[in-house]
Design an enzyme around this catalytic site. Structure first.
Site, mmCIF file in Angstrom:
data_model
loop_
_atom_site.group_PDB
_atom_site.id
_atom_site.type_symbol
_atom_site.label_atom_id
_atom_site.label_comp_id
_atom_site.label_asym_id
_atom_site.label_seq_id
_atom_site.Cartn_x
_atom_site.Cartn_y
_atom_site.Cartn_z
ATOM 1 N N LYS A 102 0.839 -1.214 0.000
ATOM 2 C CA LYS A 102 0.000 0.000 0.000
ATOM 3 C C LYS A 102 0.868 1.257 0.000
ATOM 4 O O LYS A 102 0.663 2.157 -0.803
ATOM 5 C CB LYS A 102 -0.908 -0.004 1.238
ATOM 6 C CG LYS A 102 -1.577 1.334 1.507
ATOM 7 C CD LYS A 102 -2.526 1.286 2.678
ATOM 8 C CE LYS A 102 -1.908 1.474 4.042
ATOM 9 N NZ LYS A 102 -1.561 2.871 4.388
ATOM 10 N N ASN A 103 1.821 1.304 0.925
ATOM 11 C CA ASN A 103 2.565 2.553 1.106
ATOM 12 C C ASN A 103 3.632 2.791 0.046
ATOM 13 O O ASN A 103 4.267 3.847 0.030
ATOM 14 C CB ASN A 103 3.166 2.608 2.517
ATOM 15 C CG ASN A 103 2.086 2.755 3.568
ATOM 16 O OD1 ASN A 103 0.946 3.076 3.240
ATOM 17 N ND2 ASN A 103 2.433 2.495 4.816
ATOM 18 N N ARG A 119 -4.595 10.774 4.710
ATOM 19 C CA ARG A 119 -3.532 11.772 4.806
ATOM 20 C C ARG A 119 -2.536 11.712 3.655
ATOM 21 O O ARG A 119 -1.952 12.719 3.275
ATOM 22 C CB ARG A 119 -2.759 11.543 6.100
ATOM 23 C CG ARG A 119 -3.404 12.073 7.325
ATOM 24 C CD ARG A 119 -2.460 11.843 8.463
ATOM 25 N NE ARG A 119 -1.099 12.134 8.048
ATOM 26 C CZ ARG A 119 -0.524 13.318 8.101
ATOM 27 N NH1 ARG A 119 -1.192 14.334 8.571
ATOM 28 N NH2 ARG A 119 0.712 13.485 7.698
ATOM 29 N N CYS A 138 -5.904 12.860 12.743
ATOM 30 C CA CYS A 138 -6.394 11.552 12.324
ATOM 31 C C CYS A 138 -6.373 10.655 13.542
ATOM 32 O O CYS A 138 -5.920 11.064 14.607
ATOM 33 C CB CYS A 138 -5.542 10.981 11.205
ATOM 34 S SG CYS A 138 -3.947 10.462 11.782
ATOM 35 N N ARG A 150 -0.330 14.302 13.436
ATOM 36 C CA ARG A 150 0.354 14.112 12.156
ATOM 37 C C ARG A 150 0.410 15.369 11.285
ATOM 38 O O ARG A 150 -0.220 15.436 10.221
ATOM 39 C CB ARG A 150 -0.270 12.949 11.379
ATOM 40 C CG ARG A 150 -0.144 11.652 12.137
ATOM 41 C CD ARG A 150 -0.851 10.526 11.435
ATOM 42 N NE ARG A 150 -0.086 9.919 10.378
ATOM 43 C CZ ARG A 150 -0.552 9.009 9.558
ATOM 44 N NH1 ARG A 150 -1.789 8.617 9.665
ATOM 45 N NH2 ARG A 150 0.204 8.489 8.628
ATOM 46 N N ASP A 178 3.837 0.271 12.212
ATOM 47 C CA ASP A 178 2.698 -0.372 11.553
ATOM 48 C C ASP A 178 2.523 -1.839 11.968
ATOM 49 O O ASP A 178 1.546 -2.485 11.569
ATOM 50 C CB ASP A 178 2.829 -0.286 10.023
ATOM 51 C CG ASP A 178 2.656 1.145 9.531
ATOM 52 O OD1 ASP A 178 2.135 1.971 10.283
ATOM 53 O OD2 ASP A 178 3.058 1.417 8.386
ATOM 54 N N VAL A 186 6.907 6.529 17.433
ATOM 55 C CA VAL A 186 6.681 7.233 16.156
ATOM 56 C C VAL A 186 5.411 8.095 16.212
ATOM 57 O O VAL A 186 5.419 9.249 15.793
ATOM 58 C CB VAL A 186 6.631 6.234 14.979
ATOM 59 C CG1 VAL A 186 6.366 6.960 13.664
ATOM 60 C CG2 VAL A 186 7.935 5.443 14.895
ATOM 61 N N ARG A 246 -8.958 -0.632 3.812
ATOM 62 C CA ARG A 246 -8.053 0.438 3.349
ATOM 63 C C ARG A 246 -6.669 -0.117 3.049
ATOM 64 O O ARG A 246 -5.961 0.413 2.195
ATOM 65 C CB ARG A 246 -7.904 1.518 4.428
ATOM 66 C CG ARG A 246 -9.104 2.403 4.603
ATOM 67 C CD ARG A 246 -8.810 3.490 5.608
ATOM 68 N NE ARG A 246 -7.675 4.308 5.181
ATOM 69 C CZ ARG A 246 -7.217 5.361 5.837
ATOM 70 N NH1 ARG A 246 -7.812 5.735 6.948
ATOM 71 N NH2 ARG A 246 -6.185 6.038 5.393
#
Ligand code: EPU
Length: 418
Positions: free
Chosen positions: A22-23, A93, A117, A122, A305, A327, A397
């Site tokens: 995804k990222n 975002r 969020c 963020r 994550d 983080v 998502r």
């Protein structure tokens, strides 16, 4: 709204394939804005967030064509406007990634501020400070940030903190800037390196992506290119934890074990067996795991994550574990739901103290973000009884067909659509 019904207690066994990351897919799709020629991307996962970014690109005037399976072709030769409106940015975002490329190619970009969020405030101050250093005039008005610059110019930028999408945004902008940009304290995530690989295929001159110092020599034009998105290391890690929690034996194929070293190391420390090849990881165990301490860090440290998924695992470990989130400020939303399943966890600030319990028990649960939802699915797979996970759109998502993949490993999981 969909729900997942999970009948827990089945050891997962078999083979599953990792999807595209995804990222990595999100910035790769956005990179199409940098050229009027066609960008062909393979291994684009079918996810909610990918749909959202395609919606935004379509709004800007990018034509998107779906090819076979997981291939997409994008062409930004008819950009009608440079504004990303609130209704398209607020749900994700990562939409802010369009700011740098639009400003670099068209001299102007207006993007709604993403706002808060579920996992913390963020901000995007680091993205903006870097673009300002490259000569952009930044203004904030009516909830929008506007960046203007006839042509961005190369600059030496030391990020005040590591930011993944910030590094990606500025790296994309710098490809079309006048002169050389050097990014210091850049994010080292594999997704940054994957984006640089695509940009270099498009004619960019980037060196050092994947390290804290990235150098980008600006060019006049970028051209079309073809690229395969890297495998999703978080999805892979989630399946690894699923195998560990259920005392199963799962092989994840088409992944890159080198991107998961911190995760593999921690899993081994819990007593689980992990075996790797160049492109697969096998995880197996008897469901008995030991508590371990975890501190999240930017790559190559333990990924934030994966924190929620490990908390689910450690909630049934022998002994105690301390999990420190460094983080994000507020990434423990899964804790209250895990407590409802019988976990014993106390949170003080950004540290969670987990006392392992012998067994979780199924319950109706819901979460407010993607990885928190994943941890509840994992808890449900290991729990005694039935767990119902609501608000499955969070999972959708970032996980492609999660119930189908888990079913193929023998899990008792089904989606109920109302
Ligand atoms: N930060 C600032 N100012 C900025 C940018 C970031 O203070 O201008 C802070 C953030 O508030 C946070 C830290 O810096 O505390 C790191 O944030 P980063 O910018 O690296 O996060 P991101 O780029 O918004 C990406 C991933 C996230 C992942 C983080 C950290 C994408 C699309 N998203 O977010 O993925 O958690 O990096 O690795 O790449 C997920 O997939 O579930 C997810 C949330």
């Amino acid at each position: 709204m969909d729900r997942l019904i999970i009948r827990g207690g089945v050891p997962l066994r078999g083979k599953v394939e990792a999807g595209g990351a995804k990222n990595a897919a999100l910035p790769a799709l956005v990179a199409s804005l940098l050229t009027e020629e066609s960008i062909r991307l393979h291994r684009v996962p079918q996810l909610g967030d990918v749909k959202t970014i395609i919606g935004l690109l379509d709004h800007l005037g990018v034509s998107v064509e779906r090819g076979d399976r997981d291939t997409l072709s994008l062409r930004a030769d008819g950009i009608g406007q440079c504004e990303a409106p609130y209704h398209l940015v607020k749900t994700m975002r990562a939409s802010v990634l369009v700011l740098g490329p639009l400003a670099a190619r068209f001299g102007r970009a207006r993007v709604s501020l993403p706002g808060g969020c579920a996992i913390g405030p963020r901000p995007i101050n680091l993205h903006l400070a870097a673009l300002e250093k490259m000569g952009a005039t930044i203004s904030l008005d009516g909830g929008y940030v506007e960046a203007k610059a006839p042509r961005l110019r190369g600059a030496r930028i030391t990020f005040d903190g590591q930011t993944v999408t910030g590094t990606e945004n500025v790296m994309m902008a710098a490809t079309l800037a006048d002169g050389v940009t050097v990014l210091e304290n850049a994010a080292c995530e594999p997704e940054v390196a994957d984006l640089a690989a695509l940009l270099n295929r498009m004619g960019a001159r980037i060196e050092g992506a994947g390290t804290p110092t990235i150098s980008i020599e600006g060019v006049q034009h970028l051209h079309g290119a073809e690229h395969e998105v890297i495998p999703d290391r978080v999805e892979t890690g989630t399946f690894m934890v699923a195998a560990a929690m259920t005392g199963g034996d799962v092989t994840i194929n088409r992944c890159l074990p080198g991107h998961l070293e911190a995760i593999t190391e921690k899993l081994r420390e819990t007593g689980v067996f992990v075996e790797e090849t160049d492109s697969s990881i096998r995880v197996w165990g008897d469901g008995q795991v030991q508590g371990v301490n975890i501190r999240t860090h930017p790559y190559p440290g333990f990924a934030t994550d994966m924190q929620a998924q490990f908390m689910a695992l450690l909630s049934i470990a022998q002994g105690s574990s301390v999990i420190t989130e460094t983080v994000f400020e507020n990434r423990f939303m899964h804790v209250n739901e895990l407590l409802r399943m019988g976990a014993d966890i106390k949170v003080i600030g950004t540290t969670a103290f987990v006392h392992g319990v012998p067994m979780l028990s199924g319950a109706p649960v819901m979460a407010t973000d993607l990885r928190a939802s994943a941890s509840l699915v994992l808890a449900g797979l290991a729990a005694k009884g039935t767990t119902t996970v609501s608000r499955v759109y969070h999972l959708d998502r970032g996980y492609e067909s999660i119930e189908r993949k888990l079913q193929s490993l023998g899990a008792g999981i089904e989606r109920v659509t109302e």
